[in-house]
Design a protein around this motif. Structure first.
Motif, PDB file in Angstrom:
ATOM      1  N   HIS A  34       0.652  -0.923  -0.166  1.00  0.00           N
ATOM      2  CA  HIS A  34       0.451  -0.316  -0.543  1.00  0.00           C
ATOM      3  C   HIS A  34       0.706   1.214   0.219  1.00  0.00           C
ATOM      4  N   HIS A  38       0.684   4.118  -2.688  1.00  0.00           N
ATOM      5  CA  HIS A  38       1.467   5.004  -2.563  1.00  0.00           C
ATOM      6  C   HIS A  38       2.570   6.420  -3.076  1.00  0.00           C
ATOM      7  N   ASN A  73      -4.830   7.993   5.572  1.00  0.00           N
ATOM      8  CA  ASN A  73      -5.399   7.140   3.738  1.00  0.00           C
ATOM      9  C   ASN A  73      -6.160   7.951   3.167  1.00  0.00           C
ATOM     10  N   HIS A 109     -10.968   0.329  -2.039  1.00  0.00           N
ATOM     11  CA  HIS A 109      -9.792   1.092  -1.835  1.00  0.00           C
ATOM     12  C   HIS A 109      -9.500   0.780  -3.063  1.00  0.00           C
ATOM     13  N   HIS A 113      -6.745   2.815  -6.185  1.00  0.00           N
ATOM     14  CA  HIS A 113      -5.418   2.832  -6.286  1.00  0.00           C
ATOM     15  C   HIS A 113      -5.500   2.171  -7.885  1.00  0.00           C
TER      16      HIS A 113
HETATM   17 ZN    ZN Z   1      -4.399   3.596   0.108  1.00  0.00          ZN
END
Ligand code: ZN
Length: 122
Positions: A34, A38, A73, A109, A113
Motif C-alpha cells: 500500500h 502511494h 489514507n 480502496h 489505487h
Molecule cells: Zn490508499
C-alpha cells in the motif's frame, strides 16, 4: 483493468492490495504494498503534474490506531484524486475490525489505487 495492467507491464501490480488481510503477516504485506503504491503515485504526480504531495504516515499500521490510519489514507486519496480528477469514495468511515466492512473497504480502496495508477500510466 487488472488484465490490462498485467499485459502492459508484464507483472502483477498491487499484488497484496486486492485481498483483505487476515493474519499479521498479511497485514504487513498489505501495508508495505500500500505504501509502495502511494509512494509511486506521489512520485508520478510530482513528475507529471508538478505537485509535491504530503507523505502522510500509513505504514506500519497500528491496529490500535486504525482511525489515524484511515484519516491519513483518506488525505492521500483526496490529494491524489483531486489532482487526477478521479472520483473519491468515503474511505474514512469504516470499521476495519469488522470482517464484512473490512472486505468491502479493501475492494473500494483497491479500485482507487488501480484507477490512479492507470491514469498515471505506472
Ligand atoms: Zn490508499
Amino acid at each position: 483493468m487488472a488484465g490490462w495492467q498485467v499485459e502492459s507491464h508484464g507483472r502483477v501490480m498491487l499484488p497484496a492490495l486486492e485481498n483483505a488481510p487476515k493474519t499479521d503477516q498479511q497485514w504487513l504485506e498489505w501495508a508495505f504494498d500500500h505504501r509502495d503504491s502511494h509512494n509511486r503515485i506521489r512520485a508520478a504526480i510530482k513528475k507529471q503534474y508538478g505537485y509535491d504531495l504530503t507523505d502522510y504516515q500509513i505504514e506500519p499500521i497500528n491496529k490500535n490506531a486504525l482511525t489515524q490510519f484511515l484519516q491519513n489514507n483518506s488525505q492521500l486519496h483526496g490529494d491524489m484524486n483531486g489532482i487526477l480528477k478521479l472520483q473519491s469514495e468515503d474511505l474514512e468511515d469504516a470499521n476495519l475490525q469488522d470482517e464484512k466492512e473490512l472486505s468491502a473497504w479493501i475492494k473500494i480502496h483497491y479500485q482507487e489505487h488501480v484507477y490512479a495508477e492507470a491514469k498515471l500510466g505506472i
